[in-house]
Design a protein around this motif. Structure first.
Motif, short mmCIF file in Angstrom:
data_model
loop_
_atom_site.label_atom_id
_atom_site.label_comp_id
_atom_site.label_asym_id
_atom_site.label_seq_id
_atom_site.Cartn_x
_atom_site.Cartn_y
_atom_site.Cartn_z
N UNK A 158 104.29 5.75 61.04
CA UNK A 158 104.64 7.10 61.46
C UNK A 158 105.86 7.57 60.68
N UNK A 159 105.78 8.79 60.12
CA UNK A 159 106.93 9.39 59.45
C UNK A 159 107.22 10.75 60.07
N UNK A 160 108.47 11.18 59.99
CA UNK A 160 108.87 12.48 60.52
C UNK A 160 109.71 13.20 59.48
N UNK A 161 109.26 14.40 59.08
CA UNK A 161 110.00 15.22 58.13
C UNK A 161 110.06 16.64 58.66
N UNK A 162 111.25 17.21 58.68
CA UNK A 162 111.46 18.56 59.22
C UNK A 162 110.88 18.68 60.63
N UNK A 163 111.08 17.62 61.42
CA UNK A 163 110.63 17.53 62.81
C UNK A 163 109.10 17.50 62.96
N UNK A 164 108.40 17.35 61.85
CA UNK A 164 106.94 17.26 61.88
C UNK A 164 106.52 15.81 61.68
N UNK A 165 105.76 15.28 62.63
CA UNK A 165 105.28 13.91 62.53
C UNK A 165 103.97 13.84 61.73
N UNK A 166 103.84 12.76 60.97
CA UNK A 166 102.59 12.45 60.27
C UNK A 166 102.33 10.96 60.45
N UNK A 167 101.16 10.63 60.89
CA UNK A 167 100.80 9.22 61.04
C UNK A 167 99.75 8.87 59.99
N UNK A 168 99.99 7.77 59.27
CA UNK A 168 99.12 7.37 58.16
C UNK A 168 98.64 5.93 58.33
N UNK A 169 97.34 5.75 58.15
CA UNK A 169 96.75 4.42 58.18
C UNK A 169 96.25 4.03 56.80
N UNK A 170 96.44 2.77 56.44
CA UNK A 170 95.95 2.24 55.16
C UNK A 170 95.14 0.98 55.44
N UNK A 171 93.96 0.90 54.86
CA UNK A 171 93.14 -0.30 54.94
C UNK A 171 92.91 -0.81 53.53
N UNK A 172 93.20 -2.09 53.30
CA UNK A 172 92.95 -2.75 52.03
C UNK A 172 91.87 -3.78 52.25
N UNK A 173 90.87 -3.79 51.39
CA UNK A 173 89.80 -4.78 51.50
C UNK A 173 89.48 -5.32 50.11
N UNK A 174 89.30 -6.65 50.03
CA UNK A 174 88.88 -7.26 48.76
C UNK A 174 87.46 -7.75 48.91
#
Length: 220
Positions: A158-174
């Protein structure tokens, strides 16, 4: 309902995606073949040794990336990125045999979603595993995803910039000598809150399962 412009911070955040894609990704070189000594006389054994490199090359599972915009189904796109064109947009790459990426993004009402699907082809399984392990180490705090490829990992931040939250998911698969990388994030511009961790994590894993299935089919 009037549409809202993207916050400057979020807009700036998206620009590096194209830059990274256009820069390309370095292809990891395979190990050097051992050089026979001059003392060895031509024998059947020497002939067998000379043919080994071609046998090794023939066992390379993936030689090129599948089309990334076909990496997820239309159903998945509609579910994860409401309002996006299901065809997606492939990001330009300097070498499509090494890395290909497709993106989908849309703002529907106040809800914004972004999905990236990337395929990366390495020279060997070992090179792919080394790259995979390095990225997992850089993205600590996640966990394994059982039953996905040879090995897979998921992390949500979770990141917050200018009071706006953004949630990011990353999946790595080999999968053998290939890597599948999924990035999925979202924001709500009305509440300034982000979608739940569970929603983002499940969405990223769903896209990863689609993408891995397409990769495996391409290698058959």
């Amino acid at each position: 309902m009037r549409s809202l412009p993207l916050p400057l911070a979020l807009t700036a955040r998206l620009l590096p995606v194209a830059v990274l894609a256009s820069a390309g990704w370095a292809l990891t070189s395979g190990p050097l073949a051992a050089t026979p000594t001059a003392e060895h006389k031509p024998t059947p054994k020497t002939t067998d040794t000379a043919s080994a490199p071609s046998t090794s090359a023939a066992t390379k599972t993936y030689t090129a990336s599948p089309a990334p915009c076909e990496g997820v189904t239309e159903t998945t796109v509609k579910s994860l990125v409401p309002g996006a064109k299901t065809a997606g947009q492939e990001i330009a790459s300097t070498d499509k045999s090494v890395r290909r990426t497709c993106s989908w993004n849309a703002l529907k009402g106040f809800d914004y979603r972004w999905l990236d699907v990337s395929y990366e082809i390495k020279e060997t399984d070992e090179a792919a595993q080394k790259s995979y392990e390095g990225r997992v180490a850089d993205k600590s705090g996640g966990g394994a995803v059982p039953g996905l490829g040879d090995t897979a990992y998921s992390v949500v931040n979770l990141t917050t910039e200018d009071k706006q939250q953004t949630r990011e998911g990353v999946v790595l698969a080999r999968v053998s000598n290939a890597l599948v990388v999924i990035t999925y994030n979202g924001s709500d511009f009305e509440t300034k809150k982000a979608p739940s961790t569970d929603e983002i994590n499940k969405g990223a894993i769903k896209a990863a399962k689609d993408a891995v299935a397409v990769l495996e089919k391409s290698g058959q």
